[in-house]
Design a protein around this motif. Structure first.
Motif, PDB file in Angstrom:
ATOM      1  N   GLY A 194     -80.889-112.930  71.798  1.00  0.00           N
ATOM      2  CA  GLY A 194     -81.978-113.736  72.313  1.00  0.00           C
ATOM      3  C   GLY A 194     -81.737-114.113  73.760  1.00  0.00           C
ATOM      4  N   PRO A 195     -82.790-114.334  74.528  1.00  0.00           N
ATOM      5  CA  PRO A 195     -82.625-114.747  75.920  1.00  0.00           C
ATOM      6  C   PRO A 195     -81.958-116.107  76.070  1.00  0.00           C
ATOM      7  CG  PRO A 195     -84.813-113.853  75.553  1.00  0.00           C
ATOM      8  CD  PRO A 195     -84.194-114.030  74.205  1.00  0.00           C
ATOM      9  N   HIS A 196     -82.271-117.051  75.147  1.00  0.00           N
ATOM     10  CA  HIS A 196     -81.771-118.424  75.262  1.00  0.00           C
ATOM     11  C   HIS A 196     -81.224-118.905  73.920  1.00  0.00           C
ATOM     12  CE1 HIS A 196     -85.497-117.937  77.762  1.00  0.00           C
ATOM     13  NE2 HIS A 196     -84.615-118.204  78.708  1.00  0.00           N
ATOM     14  N   VAL A 198     -72.848-110.045  54.828  1.00  0.00           N
ATOM     15  CA  VAL A 198     -73.017-109.201  56.011  1.00  0.00           C
ATOM     16  C   VAL A 198     -72.387-109.897  57.212  1.00  0.00           C
ATOM     17  CG1 VAL A 198     -74.703-108.118  57.555  1.00  0.00           C
ATOM     18  CG2 VAL A 198     -75.135-108.204  55.086  1.00  0.00           C
ATOM     19  N   ARG A 199     -71.666-109.159  58.023  1.00  0.00           N
ATOM     20  CA  ARG A 199     -71.100-109.708  59.255  1.00  0.00           C
ATOM     21  C   ARG A 199     -72.216-109.762  60.307  1.00  0.00           C
ATOM     22  NH1 ARG A 199     -67.630-105.743  58.012  1.00  0.00           N
ATOM     23  NH2 ARG A 199     -68.097-104.582  59.929  1.00  0.00           N
ATOM     24  N   VAL A 200     -72.638-110.974  60.643  1.00  0.00           N
ATOM     25  CA  VAL A 200     -73.775-111.188  61.533  1.00  0.00           C
ATOM     26  C   VAL A 200     -73.294-111.824  62.832  1.00  0.00           C
ATOM     27  CG1 VAL A 200     -76.057-112.225  61.794  1.00  0.00           C
ATOM     28  CG2 VAL A 200     -75.249-111.547  59.521  1.00  0.00           C
ATOM     29  N   GLY A 201     -73.777-111.327  63.953  1.00  0.00           N
ATOM     30  CA  GLY A 201     -73.460-111.910  65.246  1.00  0.00           C
ATOM     31  C   GLY A 201     -74.711-112.373  65.965  1.00  0.00           C
ATOM     32  N   ILE A 202     -74.546-113.345  66.856  1.00  0.00           N
ATOM     33  CA  ILE A 202     -75.613-113.798  67.743  1.00  0.00           C
ATOM     34  C   ILE A 202     -75.115-113.655  69.174  1.00  0.00           C
ATOM     35  CG2 ILE A 202     -77.047-115.735  68.498  1.00  0.00           C
ATOM     36  CD1 ILE A 202     -76.899-116.853  65.686  1.00  0.00           C
ATOM     37  N   LEU A 203     -75.952-113.080  70.022  1.00  0.00           N
ATOM     38  CA  LEU A 203     -75.632-112.916  71.437  1.00  0.00           C
ATOM     39  C   LEU A 203     -76.741-113.583  72.247  1.00  0.00           C
ATOM     40  CD1 LEU A 203     -73.358-111.393  72.993  1.00  0.00           C
ATOM     41  CD2 LEU A 203     -74.955-109.507  73.256  1.00  0.00           C
ATOM     42  N   ASP A 204     -76.409-114.661  72.949  1.00  0.00           N
ATOM     43  CA  ASP A 204     -77.358-115.341  73.830  1.00  0.00           C
ATOM     44  C   ASP A 204     -77.178-114.783  75.234  1.00  0.00           C
ATOM     45  OD1 ASP A 204     -78.211-117.239  71.770  1.00  0.00           O
ATOM     46  OD2 ASP A 204     -76.254-118.190  72.059  1.00  0.00           O
ATOM     47  N   LEU A 205     -78.245-114.254  75.824  1.00  0.00           N
ATOM     48  CA  LEU A 205     -78.124-113.676  77.162  1.00  0.00           C
ATOM     49  C   LEU A 205     -77.846-114.735  78.216  1.00  0.00           C
ATOM     50  CD1 LEU A 205     -81.033-111.050  77.067  1.00  0.00           C
ATOM     51  CD2 LEU A 205     -78.596-110.701  76.591  1.00  0.00           C
ATOM     52  N   THR A 206     -78.455-115.920  78.072  1.00  0.00           N
ATOM     53  CA  THR A 206     -78.257-117.020  79.033  1.00  0.00           C
ATOM     54  C   THR A 206     -77.867-118.271  78.268  1.00  0.00           C
ATOM     55  OG1 THR A 206     -80.440-118.092  79.041  1.00  0.00           O
ATOM     56  CG2 THR A 206     -80.228-116.024  80.268  1.00  0.00           C
ATOM     57  N   ASN A 207     -77.425-119.297  79.005  1.00  0.00           N
ATOM     58  CA  ASN A 207     -77.146-120.589  78.358  1.00  0.00           C
ATOM     59  C   ASN A 207     -78.377-121.489  78.329  1.00  0.00           C
ATOM     60  OD1 ASN A 207     -77.341-121.829  80.960  1.00  0.00           O
ATOM     61  ND2 ASN A 207     -75.159-121.508  81.332  1.00  0.00           N
ATOM     62  N   GLY A 208     -79.491-121.007  78.883  1.00  0.00           N
ATOM     63  CA  GLY A 208     -80.744-121.745  78.810  1.00  0.00           C
ATOM     64  C   GLY A 208     -80.930-122.832  79.838  1.00  0.00           C
ATOM     65  N   GLU A 209     -79.955-123.065  80.669  1.00  0.00           N
ATOM     66  CA  GLU A 209     -80.051-124.143  81.655  1.00  0.00           C
ATOM     67  C   GLU A 209     -80.354-123.590  83.044  1.00  0.00           C
ATOM     68  OE1 GLU A 209     -79.980-127.595  81.219  1.00  0.00           O
ATOM     69  OE2 GLU A 209     -80.332-126.833  79.198  1.00  0.00           O
ATOM     70  N   LEU A 216     -75.492-121.482  59.954  1.00  0.00           N
ATOM     71  CA  LEU A 216     -76.059-120.214  59.492  1.00  0.00           C
ATOM     72  C   LEU A 216     -75.005-119.258  58.956  1.00  0.00           C
ATOM     73  CD1 LEU A 216     -78.700-119.562  62.296  1.00  0.00           C
ATOM     74  CD2 LEU A 216     -79.066-120.537  60.022  1.00  0.00           C
ATOM     75  N   GLY A 217     -73.746-119.505  59.266  1.00  0.00           N
ATOM     76  CA  GLY A 217     -72.669-118.694  58.724  1.00  0.00           C
ATOM     77  C   GLY A 217     -72.395-117.405  59.465  1.00  0.00           C
ATOM     78  N   VAL A 218     -72.685-117.375  60.771  1.00  0.00           N
ATOM     79  CA  VAL A 218     -72.473-116.139  61.519  1.00  0.00           C
ATOM     80  C   VAL A 218     -70.992-115.890  61.754  1.00  0.00           C
ATOM     81  CG1 VAL A 218     -74.719-116.429  62.651  1.00  0.00           C
ATOM     82  CG2 VAL A 218     -72.643-117.189  63.810  1.00  0.00           C
ATOM     83  N   THR A 219     -70.654-114.633  61.975  1.00  0.00           N
ATOM     84  CA  THR A 219     -69.269-114.236  62.211  1.00  0.00           C
ATOM     85  C   THR A 219     -68.848-114.496  63.644  1.00  0.00           C
ATOM     86  OG1 THR A 219     -69.478-112.501  60.532  1.00  0.00           O
ATOM     87  CG2 THR A 219     -67.659-112.291  62.101  1.00  0.00           C
ATOM     88  N   VAL A 220     -69.733-114.210  64.596  1.00  0.00           N
ATOM     89  CA  VAL A 220     -69.409-114.376  66.007  1.00  0.00           C
ATOM     90  C   VAL A 220     -70.669-114.780  66.767  1.00  0.00           C
ATOM     91  CG1 VAL A 220     -69.764-111.915  66.464  1.00  0.00           C
ATOM     92  CG2 VAL A 220     -68.386-113.249  68.046  1.00  0.00           C
ATOM     93  N   ARG A 221     -70.504-115.662  67.752  1.00  0.00           N
ATOM     94  CA  ARG A 221     -71.596-115.996  68.667  1.00  0.00           C
ATOM     95  C   ARG A 221     -71.041-116.040  70.081  1.00  0.00           C
ATOM     96  NH1 ARG A 221     -76.582-120.116  67.810  1.00  0.00           N
ATOM     97  NH2 ARG A 221     -77.846-119.263  69.508  1.00  0.00           N
ATOM     98  N   VAL A 222     -71.735-115.350  70.977  1.00  0.00           N
ATOM     99  CA  VAL A 222     -71.291-115.257  72.365  1.00  0.00           C
ATOM    100  C   VAL A 222     -72.457-115.602  73.281  1.00  0.00           C
ATOM    101  CG1 VAL A 222     -70.333-113.746  74.152  1.00  0.00           C
ATOM    102  CG2 VAL A 222     -69.650-113.435  71.758  1.00  0.00           C
ATOM    103  N   CYS A 223     -72.181-116.385  74.316  1.00  0.00           N
ATOM    104  CA  CYS A 223     -73.146-116.632  75.387  1.00  0.00           C
ATOM    105  C   CYS A 223     -72.706-115.833  76.611  1.00  0.00           C
ATOM    106  CB  CYS A 223     -73.219-118.123  75.720  1.00  0.00           C
ATOM    107  SG  CYS A 223     -74.317-118.500  77.105  1.00  0.00           S
ATOM    108  N   LEU A 224     -73.552-114.927  77.066  1.00  0.00           N
ATOM    109  CA  LEU A 224     -73.176-114.057  78.184  1.00  0.00           C
ATOM    110  C   LEU A 224     -73.320-114.729  79.538  1.00  0.00           C
ATOM    111  CD1 LEU A 224     -74.542-110.540  77.194  1.00  0.00           C
ATOM    112  CD2 LEU A 224     -72.317-111.586  76.732  1.00  0.00           C
ATOM    113  N   ASN A 225     -74.061-115.834  79.595  1.00  0.00           N
ATOM    114  CA  ASN A 225     -74.223-116.591  80.845  1.00  0.00           C
ATOM    115  C   ASN A 225     -74.875-115.793  81.963  1.00  0.00           C
ATOM    116  OD1 ASN A 225     -73.442-119.309  80.422  1.00  0.00           O
ATOM    117  ND2 ASN A 225     -71.292-118.703  80.325  1.00  0.00           N
ATOM    118  N   LEU A 226     -75.821-114.917  81.608  1.00  0.00           N
ATOM    119  CA  LEU A 226     -76.681-114.340  82.632  1.00  0.00           C
ATOM    120  C   LEU A 226     -77.626-115.423  83.145  1.00  0.00           C
ATOM    121  CD1 LEU A 226     -77.451-110.906  80.939  1.00  0.00           C
ATOM    122  CD2 LEU A 226     -76.057-111.304  82.978  1.00  0.00           C
TER     123      LEU A 226
END
Length: 252
Positions: free
Chosen positions: A24-26, A46-57, A78-88
């Motif tokens: 997601g973007p934010h 299921v191994r689920v990940g979330i990748l945030d493109l920006t931190n939203g600020e 939500l029980g995700v395996t990994v979540r990363v914010c890329l800080n674009l």
């Protein structure tokens, strides 16, 4: 800020492979559209990940520290395996070559078979450019003989979720029954206090959490269940075997 200057933050887990990745973007985008499905997949092992493109600020009500804390809390629910914010860069997200290279490298790190991303029809520029960026990076992820970090990795399926900035979307290609995980979705959304229902909000309007409950109930009505989330496809999925076909037809 260029993609190469971004400073990614791993909020949950480690840089480890996942089976399904929601991008997601934010922070809060994926929970709003697909929180019930994320919880359902995670609940099923299921191994689920979330990748945030920006931190939203920046936003009127948040801070980087608060947004990251909210995203971390929601991911745990939500029980995700990994979540990363890329800080674009928020508000100026672009589908440029540098960002494509950067995101393709992360797709190679996380190695999902399926990537969920926002619906392409939206009025938010970060969503519009973010969709194109994710599509392009998913294509680049499989390229050999490139300088993209990591081993080539093909994405098998792109699935699009409904964004919140348009009130009308075309008929979905897929409805996921989230009747058993709707409560967890709403609990995750309540983590985003700075954005979804800030204290300064006034007037006789429903809260965002109430709106999402209503939306889930509507799609559930369409699908003849209690709650559901809609998804969209550009390429029809392949059902690989008879057990999968039976499950798809609710015969198994």
């Amino acid at each position: 800020m260029s993609a190469l200057a971004a400073n990614p933050v791993v909020l949950i887990g480690q840089e480890q492979p996942v089976q399904v990745l929601f991008v997601g973007p934010h922070p809060d985008d994926v929970e709003l559209a697909a929180g019930g499905t994320i919880a359902l997949l995670a609940q099923g092992g299921v191994r689920v990940g979330i990748l945030d493109l920006t931190n939203g600020e920046p936003t009127p009500s948040g801070s980087v520290k608060q947004r990251l804390a909210e995203a971390t809390a929601a991911a745990r629910i939500l029980g995700v395996t990994v979540r990363v914010c890329l800080n674009l860069p928020n508000r100026s997200l672009q589908a440029d070559l540098e960002s494509r290279w950067y995101l393709a490298g992360w797709l190679r790190r996380l190695r999902p078979s399926v990537v969920f991303l926002p619906h392409g029809e939206d009025i938010h520029p970060d969503h519009v450019h973010g969709v194109r960026l994710i599509e392009d990076a998913s294509f680049w992820s499989k390229l050999s003989r490139s300088d993209i970090p990591g081993a080539p990795h093909p994405i098998r399926q792109l699935i699009y979720f409904a964004c919140v900035h348009l009130r009308t979307v075309r008929s979905p290609d897929l409805l996921v029954d989230i009747s058993n995980t709707m409560d967890r979705k709403l609990e995750a959304l309540r983590c985003y206090r700075s954005q979804l229902d800030p204290e300064h909000r006034r007037g006789p309007v429903p809260t965002t959490v109430e709106e999402m409950e209503t939306v889930g109930r509507f799609w559930g009505w369409v699908g003849r269940t209690r709650y559901a989330e809609p998804f969209f496809l550009r390429v029809p999925p392949l059902v690989p075997d008879s057990p999968s076909l039976a499950a798809l037809m609710r015969l198994g």
